[in-house]
Design a protein around this motif. Structure first.
Motif, short mmCIF file in Angstrom:
data_model
loop_
_atom_site.label_atom_id
_atom_site.label_comp_id
_atom_site.label_asym_id
_atom_site.label_seq_id
_atom_site.Cartn_x
_atom_site.Cartn_y
_atom_site.Cartn_z
N ASN A 1 0.82 -1.22 0.00
CA ASN A 1 0.00 0.00 0.00
C ASN A 1 0.85 1.27 0.00
N ASP A 2 1.88 1.27 -0.81
CA ASP A 2 2.82 2.38 -0.91
C ASP A 2 2.14 3.58 -1.58
N PRO A 3 2.04 4.73 -0.89
CA PRO A 3 1.38 5.91 -1.47
C PRO A 3 2.02 6.38 -2.79
N ALA A 4 3.33 6.30 -2.90
CA ALA A 4 4.00 6.72 -4.14
C ALA A 4 3.59 5.81 -5.30
N PHE A 5 3.50 4.51 -5.05
CA PHE A 5 3.04 3.58 -6.08
C PHE A 5 1.60 3.90 -6.46
N CYS A 6 0.76 4.15 -5.46
CA CYS A 6 -0.65 4.46 -5.72
C CYS A 6 -0.79 5.70 -6.61
N GLU A 7 0.01 6.71 -6.34
CA GLU A 7 -0.05 7.93 -7.16
C GLU A 7 0.34 7.65 -8.61
N LYS A 8 1.41 6.89 -8.81
CA LYS A 8 1.83 6.54 -10.18
C LYS A 8 0.76 5.70 -10.86
N PHE A 9 0.19 4.78 -10.11
CA PHE A 9 -0.82 3.87 -10.64
C PHE A 9 -2.07 4.63 -11.09
N ALA A 10 -2.50 5.60 -10.29
CA ALA A 10 -3.73 6.34 -10.56
C ALA A 10 -3.57 7.47 -11.57
N ALA A 11 -2.35 7.92 -11.77
CA ALA A 11 -2.09 9.15 -12.54
C ALA A 11 -2.82 9.27 -13.88
N PRO A 12 -2.85 8.22 -14.72
CA PRO A 12 -3.46 8.43 -16.04
C PRO A 12 -4.99 8.42 -16.07
N PHE A 13 -5.64 8.20 -14.93
CA PHE A 13 -7.08 7.92 -14.94
C PHE A 13 -7.93 9.02 -14.32
N ASP A 14 -9.20 9.07 -14.77
CA ASP A 14 -10.17 10.04 -14.26
C ASP A 14 -11.04 9.44 -13.17
N LEU A 15 -11.36 8.16 -13.29
CA LEU A 15 -12.28 7.48 -12.36
C LEU A 15 -11.74 6.10 -12.00
N PHE A 16 -12.16 5.62 -10.84
CA PHE A 16 -11.80 4.27 -10.40
C PHE A 16 -13.07 3.52 -10.06
N VAL A 17 -13.20 2.29 -10.59
CA VAL A 17 -14.33 1.43 -10.30
C VAL A 17 -13.80 0.17 -9.63
N ASN A 18 -14.32 -0.09 -8.44
CA ASN A 18 -13.87 -1.27 -7.70
C ASN A 18 -14.95 -2.33 -7.72
#
Length: 152
Positions: free
Chosen positions: A135-152
């Motif tokens: 649950n690394d915040p830096a990884f999460c930021e890189k992972f989310a960067a290209p997207f507008d929305l997240f669906v779980n």
């Protein structure tokens, strides 16, 4: 970004084409399926995601799927690639599902940026990165960067 803003949860059906058209949507799916080599032996989990993916595609979203598969020890391992899942999703959705070479990075951002409305890609196994399980915040930021929305 929907995930990081921690907005009130919504159902996918709450989003209309006006909300989704042209949006880059990251969808977490359970694609942790049993494999015999590179052959999927039970695609139940993949089929469970199809209705959500079809809805987003019908609303002209740009869909990127993320998942993990197995428990890689330290980085990418061929036997844990999501390539067989991309092939099965292509069959089930009736449209090509390209497999990204990773789940983060410049190549992924480039692929997402080149998507047309109604396109779908599958990001490579998130567990290939230690930051995913920690649950690394830096990884999460890189992972989310290209997207507008997240669906779980």
């Amino acid at each position: 970004f929907f995930f990081f803003n921690r907005m009130a949860s919504k159902s996918i059906a709450d989003f209309t084409e006006a909300d989704l058209k042209g949006k880059k949507v990251l969808v977490r799916c359970d694609l942790n399926v049993p494999l015999d080599g590179q052959k999927i032996t039970d695609d139940t989990r993949i089929r469970a995601s199809v209705a959500t993916l079809e809805y987003l595609l019908q609303q002209s979203a740009k869909v990127a799927i993320c998942s993990h598969l197995g428990r890689p020890k330290s980085g990418p391992e061929e036997k844990f690639s999501l390539a067989p899942c991309a092939a099965r999703l292509t069959e089930l959705l009736g449209k090509e599902v390209k497999l990204a070479p990773d789940c983060v990075g410049d190549k992924v951002s480039e692929m997402v940026g080149q998507m047309a409305d109604g396109d779908v890609i599958l990001l490579e196994n998130t567990r290939f990165h230690e930051g995913e399980t920690k649950n690394d915040p830096a990884f999460c930021e890189k992972f989310a960067a290209p997207f507008d929305l997240f669906v779980n």
